[in-house]
Design an enzyme around this catalytic site. Structure first.
Site, PDB file in Angstrom:
ATOM      1  N   LYS A 120      -7.465  57.208 -10.539  1.00 33.84           N
ATOM      2  CA  LYS A 120      -7.623  57.919  -9.258  1.00 33.84           C
ATOM      3  C   LYS A 120      -7.137  57.061  -8.101  1.00 33.84           C
ATOM      4  O   LYS A 120      -6.688  57.572  -7.084  1.00 33.84           O
ATOM      5  CB  LYS A 120      -9.075  58.365  -9.040  1.00 33.84           C
ATOM      6  CG  LYS A 120     -10.068  57.231  -8.956  1.00 33.84           C
ATOM      7  CD  LYS A 120     -11.463  57.769  -8.708  1.00 33.84           C
ATOM      8  CE  LYS A 120     -12.504  56.662  -8.791  1.00 33.84           C
ATOM      9  NZ  LYS A 120     -12.610  56.046 -10.127  1.00 33.84           N
ATOM     10  N   LYS A 150      -0.726  53.316 -15.557  1.00 38.56           N
ATOM     11  CA  LYS A 150      -2.024  53.801 -16.048  1.00 38.56           C
ATOM     12  C   LYS A 150      -2.536  54.904 -15.120  1.00 38.56           C
ATOM     13  O   LYS A 150      -2.517  54.745 -13.902  1.00 38.56           O
ATOM     14  CB  LYS A 150      -3.013  52.629 -16.051  1.00 38.56           C
ATOM     15  CG  LYS A 150      -4.451  52.991 -16.378  1.00 38.56           C
ATOM     16  CD  LYS A 150      -5.345  51.766 -16.207  1.00 38.56           C
ATOM     17  CE  LYS A 150      -6.790  52.025 -16.549  1.00 38.56           C
ATOM     18  NZ  LYS A 150      -7.580  52.775 -15.590  1.00 38.56           N
ATOM     19  N   LYS A 196     -15.825  42.681  -4.795  1.00 41.06           N
ATOM     20  CA  LYS A 196     -16.127  43.455  -3.582  1.00 41.06           C
ATOM     21  C   LYS A 196     -16.158  42.534  -2.370  1.00 41.06           C
ATOM     22  O   LYS A 196     -15.643  42.877  -1.315  1.00 41.06           O
ATOM     23  CB  LYS A 196     -17.439  44.211  -3.747  1.00 41.06           C
ATOM     24  CG  LYS A 196     -17.260  45.390  -4.671  1.00 41.06           C
ATOM     25  CD  LYS A 196     -18.425  46.342  -4.695  1.00 41.06           C
ATOM     26  CE  LYS A 196     -18.083  47.527  -5.593  1.00 41.06           C
ATOM     27  NZ  LYS A 196     -19.229  48.160  -6.185  1.00 41.06           N
TER      28      LYS A 196
HETATM   29  P1  ADP Z   1     -10.111  55.202 -12.514  1.00 36.92           P
HETATM   30  O1  ADP Z   1      -9.104  54.179 -13.021  1.00 36.92           O
HETATM   31  O2  ADP Z   1      -9.484  56.532 -12.309  1.00 36.92           O
HETATM   32  O3  ADP Z   1     -10.867  54.706 -11.293  1.00 36.92           O
HETATM   33  P2  ADP Z   1     -12.551  54.624 -13.850  1.00 36.92           P
HETATM   34  O4  ADP Z   1     -12.337  53.168 -13.646  1.00 36.92           O
HETATM   35  O5  ADP Z   1     -13.618  55.312 -13.057  1.00 36.92           O
HETATM   36  O6  ADP Z   1     -11.160  55.384 -13.646  1.00 36.92           O
HETATM   37  O7  ADP Z   1     -12.781  54.855 -15.398  1.00 36.92           O
HETATM   38  C1  ADP Z   1     -13.838  55.564 -15.983  1.00 36.92           C
HETATM   39  C2  ADP Z   1     -13.659  55.519 -17.486  1.00 36.92           C
HETATM   40  O8  ADP Z   1     -12.438  56.180 -17.873  1.00 36.92           O
HETATM   41  C3  ADP Z   1     -13.550  54.087 -18.050  1.00 36.92           C
HETATM   42  O9  ADP Z   1     -14.268  54.025 -19.267  1.00 36.92           O
HETATM   43  C4  ADP Z   1     -12.075  53.878 -18.291  1.00 36.92           C
HETATM   44  O10 ADP Z   1     -11.817  53.008 -19.353  1.00 36.92           O
HETATM   45  C5  ADP Z   1     -11.591  55.305 -18.610  1.00 36.92           C
HETATM   46  N1  ADP Z   1     -10.204  55.474 -18.133  1.00 36.92           N
HETATM   47  C6  ADP Z   1      -9.813  55.517 -16.832  1.00 36.92           C
HETATM   48  N2  ADP Z   1      -8.474  55.698 -16.735  1.00 36.92           N
HETATM   49  C7  ADP Z   1      -7.994  55.754 -18.003  1.00 36.92           C
HETATM   50  C8  ADP Z   1      -6.671  55.908 -18.581  1.00 36.92           C
HETATM   51  N3  ADP Z   1      -5.598  56.065 -17.814  1.00 36.92           N
HETATM   52  N4  ADP Z   1      -6.571  55.906 -19.914  1.00 36.92           N
HETATM   53  C9  ADP Z   1      -7.668  55.764 -20.701  1.00 36.92           C
HETATM   54  N5  ADP Z   1      -8.920  55.591 -20.238  1.00 36.92           N
HETATM   55  C10 ADP Z   1      -9.105  55.594 -18.899  1.00 36.92           C
END
Ligand code: ADP
Ligand code: TRP
Length: 332
Positions: free
Chosen positions: A197, A194, A115
Site C-alpha cells: 500500500k 513488491k 519510527k
Molecule cells: P503493506 O506492504 O501493503 O503495508 P503489510 O506490511 O501491512 O502490507 O502486510 C500485511 C501482511 O501481508 C504481512 O504478513 C505481509 O507479509 C503480507 N504481504 C504484504 N504485501 C505482500 C506481497 N506483495 N506479497 C506477499 N505478501 C505480502
C-alpha cells in the site's frame, strides 16, 4: 481422548485497504491452517492508538478489519475474533510485564527505532508496544503466533517477558513461537515491485470491477532486463520462460495453474491487451464473491461477532490474571 489442539494467536492492527498481496501472503496461509488450532484473532485497537488519534477513523477501522476477515472466509465459530480493548486484562498484564522488562531492551526494538528515526512522536506507548503485544500473546498460553517477518522480534520479546515472569514468580507462562510464512510468493505490484500500500501499486482485494480493470491496465508490461533482474532479486521467483510478460504472468499464476494459462500466453505473445482482459476476468471471478460477502455484512453482525468473541477471550484472560495477581502478591 483426542489430543487438545495447540493454541494459535494473532493480532491485526488495521492497516487500511487490503490488497491481493496481503491475501496471498498472509490471509490465505491463515485460512489454510487456523482450524488445525484453537485460534484467536485479536483486533489490536489499543496498539493502533500509538499512532492513530482520530476516534472516528479508529472505530471505522475496527469494523473494517472484522468485515475483511469474515469476507475472506474466517468462520467466527471456529476462531475467537475479539477486540483487545474489551479485555482489560491485556493492559493489566502489560503493566506487570513493564515492571520486569528493561527499558534498554525496548529501546532496541526495530519498530521503535524505525519510527523514531522517521521523526515520529516517540510516545511511551510506542516504546512499550512490544510489552502489550507480549501480554496479548502469553495471556492465552499461546503456542504459535503467525506473523510477517517484521514481527519476529516482537515474538522474541514475548518469550523474554514470559521467561522473566516465570523466573521471578515461578512457571506461569508458556513461551510462544512465531510462525513466519516461508515459501509464500511475494506478489508483485502493478509496477513490478513488491505490491504494497505504501507504493500505490496495488490491486485491491475487494475492488470493484472498474478498480480491478484500472489496476490491471496499469500493469507495466515492457519490463526491461533491469526490472526483471530487480523482480527476481526481490522475490526469488524464477521466471517461467513462457509466462511473459513477467508481471502479468506472476499475478495470473496466483489464480490459475500454468497449464491452464499456457495457451493464452503462447497465443498472445505480443498482445498484452488480450492477456490483460483475461486477467481482469479471472481477478473479477476471484474477487466478486468476497466483495459481495463483504458488502452483505452489517455493522450489527460485526458487533455480535466482536461481543461473542470478546466474552470468550475475557473468560480465559480473567482466569489467567487471577493466577497472576496471586503470584505477584496483590491478591489478598
Ligand atoms: P503493506 O506492504 O501493503 O503495508 P503489510 O506490511 O501491512 O502490507 O502486510 C500485511 C501482511 O501481508 C504481512 O504478513 C505481509 O507479509 C503480507 N504481504 C504484504 N504485501 C505482500 C506481497 N506483495 N506479497 C506477499 N505478501 C505480502
Ligand atoms: N504488532 C502486530 C502488527 O502490527 C499486531 C499485534 C498486536 C499482534 N498484538 C499481537 C500480532 C499479538 C500477533 C500477536 O502486525
Amino acid at each position: 481422548m483426542a489430543e487438545a489442539k495447540k493454541r494459535l494467536f494473532t493480532g491485526i492492527q488495521s492497516s487500511g485497504t487490503l490488497h491481493i498481496g496481503n491475501y496471498f501472503g498472509a490471509l490465505r496461509p491463515f485460512l489454510d491452517t487456523y482450524q488445525d488450532y484453537e485460534s484467536f484473532l485479536m483486533i489490536a485497537d489499543y496498539h493502533a492508538l500509538t499512532s492513530l488519534k482520530n476516534p472516528g477513523e479508529l472505530r471505522k477501522n475496527i469494523f473494517d478489519v472484522v468485515r475483511d476477515y469474515l469476507a475472506v472466509g474466517v468462520d467466527p465459530n471456529k476462531a475467537v475474533i475479539f477486540q483487545q480493548s474489551r479485555v482489560c486484562e491485556h493492559t493489566e498484564l502489560a503493566w506487570i510485564l513493564d515492571c520486569l522488562v528493561p527499558v534498554a531492551m525496548l529501546e532496541l526494538g526495530h519498530a521503535y527505532k524505525d519510527k523514531v528515526a522517521k521523526g515520529l512522536e516517540a510516545n511511551a506507548g510506542l516504546l512499550t508496544y512490544p510489552v502489550l503485544m507480549a501480554a496479548d500473546i502469553i495471556l492465552y498460553d499461546t503456542d504459535i503466533v503467525p506473523v510477517g517477518q517484521d514481527q519476529k522480534q516482537h515474538i522474541e520479546y514475548a518469550r523474554e517477558a514470559a521467561k522473566k515472569f516465570n523466573l521471578a514468580y515461578g512457571k506461569t507462562f508458556k513461551e510462544p513461537q512465531e510462525k513466519i510464512q516461508t515459501g509464500v510468493a511475494v506478489v508483485p505490484g502493478t509496477d513490478g515491485k513488491k505490491m504494497s500500500k505504501s507504493y500505490g501499486n496495488t490491486i485491491p482485494l475487494f475492488g470493484s470491477k472498474d478498480e480491478i480493470t484500472k489496476a490491471v491496465m496499469s500493469i507495466v508490461t515492457d519490463s526491461g532486463p533491469q526490472t526483471e533482474v530487480e523482480n527476481l532479486r526481490e522475490t526469488g521467483i524464477q521466471s517461467g520462460n513462457f509466462l511473459q510478460p513477467l508481471n502479468l504472468g506472476r499475478i495470473h499464476t496466483l489464480l490459475k495453474s500454468k497449464e491452464e494459462l499456457f495457451d493464452l500466453y503462447a497465443n498472445n505473445q505480443n498482445n498484452y491487451k488480450a492477456i490483460k482482459e483475461a486477467l481482469i476476468e479471472d481477478l473479477e471471478a476471484f474477487i466478486a464473491p468476497m466483495r459481495a460477502k463483504r458488502e452483505s455484512i452489517t455493522d450489527e453482525e460485526v458487533r455480535r461477532v466482536i461481543e461473542e468473541g470478546s466474552a470468550k477471550a475475557k473468560a480465559i484472560a480473567s482466569a489467567k490474571m487471577a493466577e497472576v495477581r496471586q503470584k505477584v502478591g496483590v491478591s489478598l
